[in-house]
Enzyme design. Sequence first.
Site, PDB file in Angstrom:
ATOM      1  N   LYS A  37      -9.477   2.612  -3.057  1.00 31.35           N
ATOM      2  CA  LYS A  37     -10.004   2.140  -1.780  1.00 31.35           C
ATOM      3  C   LYS A  37     -11.407   2.688  -1.552  1.00 31.35           C
ATOM      4  O   LYS A  37     -11.665   3.877  -1.758  1.00 31.35           O
ATOM      5  CB  LYS A  37      -9.077   2.563  -0.636  1.00 31.35           C
ATOM      6  CG  LYS A  37      -9.414   1.948   0.712  1.00 31.35           C
ATOM      7  CD  LYS A  37      -8.380   2.323   1.760  1.00 31.35           C
ATOM      8  CE  LYS A  37      -8.673   1.656   3.090  1.00 31.35           C
ATOM      9  NZ  LYS A  37      -7.693   2.043   4.142  1.00 31.35           N
ATOM     10  N   GLU A  48       0.829  -1.211   0.000  1.00 30.52           N
ATOM     11  CA  GLU A  48       0.000   0.000   0.000  1.00 30.52           C
ATOM     12  C   GLU A  48       0.864   1.261   0.000  1.00 30.52           C
ATOM     13  O   GLU A  48       1.819   1.374   0.781  1.00 30.52           O
ATOM     14  CB  GLU A  48      -0.894  -0.015   1.241  1.00 30.52           C
ATOM     15  CG  GLU A  48      -1.769   1.220   1.406  1.00 30.52           C
ATOM     16  CD  GLU A  48      -2.452   1.275   2.748  1.00 30.52           C
ATOM     17  OE1 GLU A  48      -3.395   2.065   2.880  1.00 30.52           O
ATOM     18  OE2 GLU A  48      -2.039   0.545   3.669  1.00 30.52           O
ATOM     19  N   CYS A  90      -5.501  -2.264   2.779  1.00 30.04           N
ATOM     20  CA  CYS A  90      -5.321  -2.106   4.219  1.00 30.04           C
ATOM     21  C   CYS A  90      -6.431  -2.819   4.993  1.00 30.04           C
ATOM     22  O   CYS A  90      -6.693  -3.993   4.759  1.00 30.04           O
ATOM     23  CB  CYS A  90      -5.246  -0.625   4.570  1.00 30.04           C
ATOM     24  SG  CYS A  90      -4.694  -0.298   6.272  1.00 30.04           S
TER      25      CYS A  90
END
Length: 531
Positions: A352, A288, A405
């Site tokens: 995301k 990430e 994440c």
Amino acid sequence: MYRLAGSIMLLWGVKRASLAIVMGALAALALPPFSFPATLFVSFTVLVWLLDGTTGSADGGILRSYRQAFVTGWLFGFGYFVAGLWWVGSALLVEADEFAWALPLAIVGLPALLAIFYGMATLIARIFWSEGFGRLAALALGFGLAEWLRSFVATGFPWNAIGYGAMPIPVMMQSAHAIGLFGVSALSVFVFATPALLGTRRGRVTGIVLATLLVVVHFGYGAWRLSEAPATAATEKTLSVRLVQPAVEQTDKNGDDDREQQFDDLLKLSALPPKAGDKRPDLIVWPETSVPFILTENPDAFTRIADTLQPGQVLLAGAVRAEDRGPGYPPRYYNSVFLINDKGEIIGASDKVHLTPFGEYVPFEDVLRQWGIDNLISLPGGFTAASARTMLTLPGGINLYPLICYEIIFPQEIDEAPASTNAIVNVTNDGWFGDTPGPYQHFLQARVRAAETGLPVIRDANNGISAVIDGKGQIVAGLSLDKKQAVDATISLLSVSKWNDSGRFYNFWLIIACLALAAVGSRAGFISALD
């Protein structure tokens, strides 16, 4: 046991509150890196006896007993979440001069809020409380509903659900495939609370028999599923993967120095030759936000990536994406992953969807920014959430479902995956939390998602723990915390079964219904004969 149970029931004031907090903290030892589930038998047994002491009140009536039950559960939850989440404060020390003042909010405030759900659990249990094993069903009902609510209320934070304590190793993870995390959480509470029956005179035999049966099924189903034959060669797809773990200190990632060195290290680790006898990786994964600049604003970076990749190889890179909004408006920033081919071309991307509160955006921004509360990540306006997730398709038709994440801790995020999904790819940066329980807890949850869905998980973390995990939660290959290295692995790929997704949903609610019937039946005296 009768004397011990009686003395705990009669506790009041500071002694009662302290014991509830200590029992919650003890329960956290079931979580990684300790992973000692036996502590949950002690914690939930004592919690039952504490709740037994709230069932009568000569001067306050039923409302006072409800209030006592809620407070008991809140105190238990407060101890559990402080002991299990204290490491969250480590992120505030990365830039201590700016964020250290917020340590009490992270270490005490967050657990205080999460503990409300456990207070609700014990309040629900108290409504249906009775003697015998029915009260265990009531407690399991309350915690099952509380963990389910915790997964989506106020954007959700199901971190360290009780069920994880019952799933430290693969043979104990497989039940999640049938009943999901929240089903495991509910039934686990019933089992862990069963020793409380040794301190009472009713329901002992029935409760212990039911708990023993659940444990046998839990292990038996796990052993059976692990023994299942793998897919046949005729239907099997494989993918050779390289995980690149750069192990960059978070203070270095946040600074402006050494950005070029960080990018060089990523390229060098990506270009390492495979070990003798190993297949050349088809897919190389960077963690990430590993690219230390806005990738799309740096054409030279694509050239260098193309020069590094071998013919046919694809890079999946975590990077910040900037979206121009026109003159007079600041750009929008997205936490993204890019698929880049051997020509340096972007062939896929996904942003995301589920942002981290206070890390990537500030809830109630207009009010909280006036109080000096800001994002940990310094971007103007923070990150923007994508409206939808985009599947990543590799050459050859392999479909990867991207989770960035902590998105992987949400079972419902994966339940939305298309049936054509072959694997989950999870890129993350746990460097904010150093060598604390946080990265180990995050890693366990990724493994449980693999067992829950039956899909392999390709997990790449900046500083670890990185691993390729098969569809049963077993580690195929991995890198430990803070190791700067790359690791290769070949995994078998299958498509997700949407029947399993819906099956887990219905099975969870079937469990809730059965627990409710047992609790209500015991309360009403319909099943008193079993006691």
